[in-house]
Scaffold this active site. Structure first.
Site, short mmCIF file in Angstrom:
data_model
loop_
_atom_site.label_atom_id
_atom_site.label_comp_id
_atom_site.label_asym_id
_atom_site.label_seq_id
_atom_site.Cartn_x
_atom_site.Cartn_y
_atom_site.Cartn_z
N ASP A 1 12.25 67.62 35.80
CA ASP A 1 12.14 66.21 36.71
C ASP A 1 12.58 66.49 37.90
OD1 ASP A 1 10.86 64.90 34.64
OD2 ASP A 1 12.74 64.88 33.53
N ASP B 1 17.11 69.93 41.23
CA ASP B 1 16.71 69.13 42.28
C ASP B 1 17.69 68.02 42.81
OD1 ASP B 1 15.98 67.99 39.97
OD2 ASP B 1 15.19 66.07 41.37
N ARG C 1 19.92 55.24 30.78
CA ARG C 1 19.41 54.54 31.72
C ARG C 1 19.02 53.13 31.52
NH1 ARG C 1 15.50 58.26 34.46
NH2 ARG C 1 17.34 59.28 34.75
N GLU D 1 9.35 61.70 38.63
CA GLU D 1 10.18 60.39 38.43
C GLU D 1 9.46 58.92 39.11
OE1 GLU D 1 12.68 60.22 36.53
OE2 GLU D 1 13.80 62.06 36.75
N THR E 1 16.69 71.00 30.49
CA THR E 1 16.65 69.31 31.07
C THR E 1 16.89 68.14 30.24
OG1 THR E 1 14.73 68.09 31.55
CG2 THR E 1 14.23 69.41 29.92
N ASN F 1 8.01 65.10 26.58
CA ASN F 1 7.69 65.07 28.18
C ASN F 1 7.23 66.54 28.72
OD1 ASN F 1 7.93 62.53 27.78
ND2 ASN F 1 9.88 62.20 28.62
N ALA G 1 8.48 54.09 23.02
CA ALA G 1 7.23 53.61 23.75
C ALA G 1 7.06 54.04 25.17
CB ALA G 1 7.16 52.03 23.78
N LYS G 2 8.14 54.28 25.90
CA LYS G 2 8.24 54.86 27.11
C LYS G 2 7.77 56.18 27.20
CE LYS G 2 10.39 57.49 30.38
NZ LYS G 2 10.77 58.71 30.31
N ASP H 1 15.31 73.45 35.53
CA ASP H 1 15.15 71.84 35.29
C ASP H 1 13.71 71.33 35.59
OD1 ASP H 1 15.95 68.91 35.49
OD2 ASP H 1 15.52 69.01 37.58
C1 XBP Z 1 15.80 63.88 34.24
C2 XBP Z 1 16.26 62.78 33.62
C3 XBP Z 1 15.65 61.95 32.65
C4 XBP Z 1 14.01 61.31 33.11
C5 XBP Z 1 13.66 60.45 32.06
O1 XBP Z 1 17.02 64.68 34.77
O2 XBP Z 1 17.29 62.11 34.36
O3 XBP Z 1 16.26 60.83 32.33
O4 XBP Z 1 14.24 60.45 34.19
O5 XBP Z 1 13.76 61.42 30.66
P1 XBP Z 1 17.04 65.88 34.87
P2 XBP Z 1 13.64 60.55 29.16
O6 XBP Z 1 15.82 66.33 35.90
O7 XBP Z 1 18.35 66.34 35.62
O8 XBP Z 1 16.92 66.86 33.73
O9 XBP Z 1 13.38 59.14 29.32
O10 XBP Z 1 12.80 61.38 28.29
O11 XBP Z 1 15.15 60.72 28.92
MG MG Z 2 15.90 66.83 37.80
#
Ligand code: XBP
Ligand code: MG
Length: 262
Positions: free
Chosen positions: A12, A181, A57, A19, A120, A126, A82-83, A10
């Protein structure tokens, strides 16, 4: 025992604590830029992490806060683009390092001929921004498979992204080890029948990690072993290396009575 052939990570919260100071800040910059009347603070963002995927989200937040402007799917997609731009800029500034032990384990796994993959929820741009800025451009070639974002319709806790990665690797789940995580991540990996090692972070400390092979503070460095919260053998601290993963798999098989093929 089925040989271990690949490690699937994974991103993030697992490779790096992206995050709070990465994604959250990027969302807020995109909201300001679009003139939207809200920002996500650290505790609010923690509760929003329950919903995986940035677009999902934002949609969830607007649905639960109907007094804010309604956005169409196209407007959310543009806001999310943009994010992503802001997130890539934040990574380029080197704001978020890899977690302890991550680079060490990646290097060791490669040296021992294990394959590497990513599974992921986040956007592919990203993943590249994190890997290139924390390891170097070469890191993109370290991973045989980078399964990310909208490549599957259902995000974690659905197992789809792991099925996608396994198919691309052409491996069975028992030939792999997943690293996660979060509870959503563990649910996704376990639903794909993958053994999973968890490294917790501030946002996920209280999560339910039922079904995980081991739960630790982080992967550990020689001078900074990780606290172990659970694992198949009794340890107070650990350095998660390839030998340790083999030992845990053997112990798990012995405990579960799984037939060991000579
Ligand atoms: C990661 C996420 C993602 C990021 C945002 O979850 O939930 O949504 O927070 O990424 P994981 P994007 O670690 O389980 O993969 O804005 O690119 O969707
Ligand atoms: Mg994660």
């Amino acid at each position: 025992m089925t040989p271990l052939k690949a490690l699937i990570f994974d991103v993030d919260g697992t490779l790096a604590d992206t995050e709070r100071d990465g994604h959250r800040v990027a969302f807020n910059r995109a909201f300001s830029e679009a003139g939207l009347p809200f920002q996500w603070d650290v505790p609010l963002y923690g509760s929003l992490l329950e919903v995986t995927g940035g677009k999902e989200r934002i949609r969830h937040f607007l649905n639960t806060h109907p007094h804010y402007p309604h956005l169409t799917d196209a407007e959310i997609a543009a806001l999310h683009q943009a994010k992503t731009r802001h997130y890539v800029e934040i990574m380029a500034a080197g704001a978020v390092p890899l977690r302890p032990g991550v680079l060490r384990l990646l290097q060791e796994a490669r040296a021992q001929g294990l394959r590497l993959a990513i599974a992921t929820t986040t956007t592919p741009d990203n993943v590249e921004a994190l890997l290139v800025n924390s390891i170097g451009v070469d890191a993109m070639h370290w991973f045989d498979v980078i399964a990310a974002g909208d490549v599957v319709p259902a995000k974690k806790p659905a197992p789809d992204i792991y099925f996608h990665a396994l198919e691309a690797l052409r491996l069975d789940p028992q030939e792999c080890m997943a690293f996660e995580d979060s509870e959503n991540g563990v649910r996704a990996a376990r639903a794909a029948d993958l053994p999973v090692v968890v490294t917790v972070n501030d946002y996920t400390l209280e999560h339910d990690f039922s079904g995980a092979l081991a739960v630790l503070e982080h992967l550990g460095e020689p001078e900074r072993p990780a606290r172990v919260f659970s694992c198949p053998d009794a340890r107070a601290s650990a350095l998660v290396d390839v030998a340790c993963l083999h030992a845990w798999r053997e112990k798990r098989d012995a405990l579960s009575g799984r037939r060991v093929v000579p």
